[in-house]
Design a protein around this motif. Sequence first.
Motif, short mmCIF file in Angstrom:
data_model
loop_
_atom_site.label_atom_id
_atom_site.label_comp_id
_atom_site.label_asym_id
_atom_site.label_seq_id
_atom_site.Cartn_x
_atom_site.Cartn_y
_atom_site.Cartn_z
N CYS A 350 0.81 -1.21 0.00
CA CYS A 350 0.00 0.00 0.00
C CYS A 350 0.85 1.26 0.00
O CYS A 350 0.30 2.37 -0.02
CB CYS A 350 -0.93 0.01 1.21
SG CYS A 350 -0.05 0.00 2.80
N ASN A 405 -0.52 1.06 -10.38
CA ASN A 405 -1.33 1.00 -9.17
C ASN A 405 -2.66 0.30 -9.46
O ASN A 405 -3.18 0.34 -10.57
CB ASN A 405 -1.59 2.41 -8.63
CG ASN A 405 -2.23 2.38 -7.26
OD1 ASN A 405 -1.80 1.64 -6.38
ND2 ASN A 405 -3.26 3.20 -7.06
N ASP A 437 -4.16 1.53 0.65
CA ASP A 437 -4.98 0.46 1.24
C ASP A 437 -4.36 0.00 2.56
O ASP A 437 -3.74 -1.06 2.65
CB ASP A 437 -5.11 -0.70 0.26
CG ASP A 437 -6.06 -1.79 0.74
OD1 ASP A 437 -6.82 -1.54 1.71
OD2 ASP A 437 -6.04 -2.89 0.16
N GLY A 440 -5.48 -3.35 3.93
CA GLY A 440 -5.23 -4.46 3.04
C GLY A 440 -6.45 -5.25 2.64
O GLY A 440 -6.35 -6.47 2.42
N VAL A 444 -9.51 1.21 -1.21
CA VAL A 444 -9.18 2.37 -0.38
C VAL A 444 -10.50 3.07 -0.03
O VAL A 444 -11.21 3.57 -0.92
CB VAL A 444 -8.23 3.34 -1.12
CG1 VAL A 444 -7.85 4.51 -0.21
CG2 VAL A 444 -6.99 2.61 -1.60
N ASP A 448 -9.51 3.40 5.80
CA ASP A 448 -8.10 3.73 5.61
C ASP A 448 -7.83 5.20 5.95
O ASP A 448 -6.82 5.54 6.59
CB ASP A 448 -7.69 3.44 4.17
CG ASP A 448 -7.94 2.01 3.76
OD1 ASP A 448 -7.48 1.10 4.49
OD2 ASP A 448 -8.61 1.79 2.74
N ARG A 466 2.09 0.57 7.85
CA ARG A 466 1.31 0.59 6.61
C ARG A 466 0.69 1.97 6.38
O ARG A 466 0.32 2.30 5.24
CB ARG A 466 0.21 -0.47 6.64
CG ARG A 466 0.72 -1.91 6.52
CD ARG A 466 -0.44 -2.88 6.43
NE ARG A 466 -1.19 -2.71 5.19
CZ ARG A 466 -1.05 -3.47 4.10
NH1 ARG A 466 -0.16 -4.46 4.09
NH2 ARG A 466 -1.78 -3.24 3.03
N LEU A 469 2.58 6.10 4.17
CA LEU A 469 2.48 5.80 2.74
C LEU A 469 3.68 6.30 1.95
O LEU A 469 4.04 5.71 0.92
CB LEU A 469 1.19 6.39 2.18
CG LEU A 469 -0.10 5.88 2.84
CD1 LEU A 469 -1.31 6.53 2.19
CD2 LEU A 469 -0.20 4.37 2.75
#
Length: 493
Positions: A350, A405, A437, A440, A444, A448, A466, A469
């Motif tokens: 992500c 992406n 994301d 996960g 998105v 998130d 995570r 970003l």
Amino acid sequence: MSKNTIICAVCALSLLASFNTFAQWSAVDSGTTTQLRGVHLLDSGVGYVVGDGGTILKSIDSGATWNALVSGTTRTLYDVHFFDDATGVTVGDNGLILRTIDGGTSWQTMTSGVRDGLRSVSFSGANGICGGLSQDILYSSDSGATWQVAQKGFFGGGFFGAHMLSPTLGFVAGQNSIFQGFLGTTVNGGAHWSFDTFYFNGNEGNCDDVFFFDGATGVTSGVLFDGTGAIARTTNGGTSWNSIIFPNAMQGIDFPQPESGFAVGFAGTVLRSPDLGISWSAQTSGTSFDLFDVHFASDGLTGLAVGAAGTILRTTNGGREDDLELISAATRKGGFEIDLTLDGPPGIECRSGGANATFKLQLTFNHALTAVDDVTTSCGTVSRSTIDGTDAHRLLINLAGVNCNAQVVTVTLSGVHDEEGNTLPSVDLEMALLLGDVDGNGVVDYADIDAIRLDRGQATDSTNFREDLNTSGKIDSPDFAIVKSERGTMLPP
């Protein structure tokens, strides 16, 4: 092939440093306790074993089970060669040569022209050679139906190994009368011979078996004067040799493939070479009985080793502990890893690849790697791939230009090789890219956005990495801006 030298070695179990504790050799029931001295396994799964007291055994299931045949002799048999399931020859004491054309149901005694013990036999097509004591050498051009004497009756020595590489080019190996290693070479099917003598790194000794890859490069196994063993290698047709010394006497040797060779010896020694006999590593045989001969089907996986007290060992995976496999993979950024699952849905990366859309992958295998032929990617380019210098179990891959992406990227490895000689022809690894994301789940969404909003201002750690970003080391406004801009993007179903 190898036919048991007259040197008696000390039967002591020695451990080599590179033993693989769980290598896949297993004992099978031979139905006898006599010494078994020669073995031949055909690709069809039919195999034959010979030994003391005229013993001949036959298998039709690649050595899993065995039945005794009636040989018609009580003399010791040392070597055996079969052309197909039905036709073969075996040789033994007092110049004995037996031949069958019905799969061993009956055996006919062939005229050898010598009285010395015959220890080795090998064929290429219909042309074959046989070596024995007193430096006897015989040759045949009709699949062993008739034999001619090339030489006989020398004082001392003999030829305990033979390899017919082509219908014209052949080799015998043994010992001369002054205890030197002794190689004979023929270029006309066995009628005439030239000879080279050598020492095993300065040691007197006896060649027990021999295998050549071409006219120049070959190996021979042997026993030294003190009962230790050696494997010697030549690259100039036998003019000079380099030896590796082993704790136990070495006997049979076979290379079903150039990159997959095997040698056996006393005290249950089994060795494997992945490189035409340059290097050898030990495999666990599971026995301490002396082993005299080894032979494999051409696949290099199914093989048999035979020895003292009726010992027959069998492998169906080249004697390896286990096959080479990828056991884990991850993408790494900012010191934190996201696992890439090997089964099921791919792991989701992500985090941003930055201005150059770069990602680093770490693949871990169960064996130490020696080489990877090629690495490709379905998106972007592979800028670098290297075996980790600190741990050869890991392959490190750098990807660049991965501007895809909300897609699944497939990285493909071709020709992955390990230190045990295993090769994986192809490995595919999937990595899903979905910027933002955090949880996960493949989309998105507001969950998130909320996760980053709640942790904004925190330093990145193992619980929240995570959310970082842009991998700046802190969860901050740029991360929040990224996730907001990506809201609604998702992976394809």
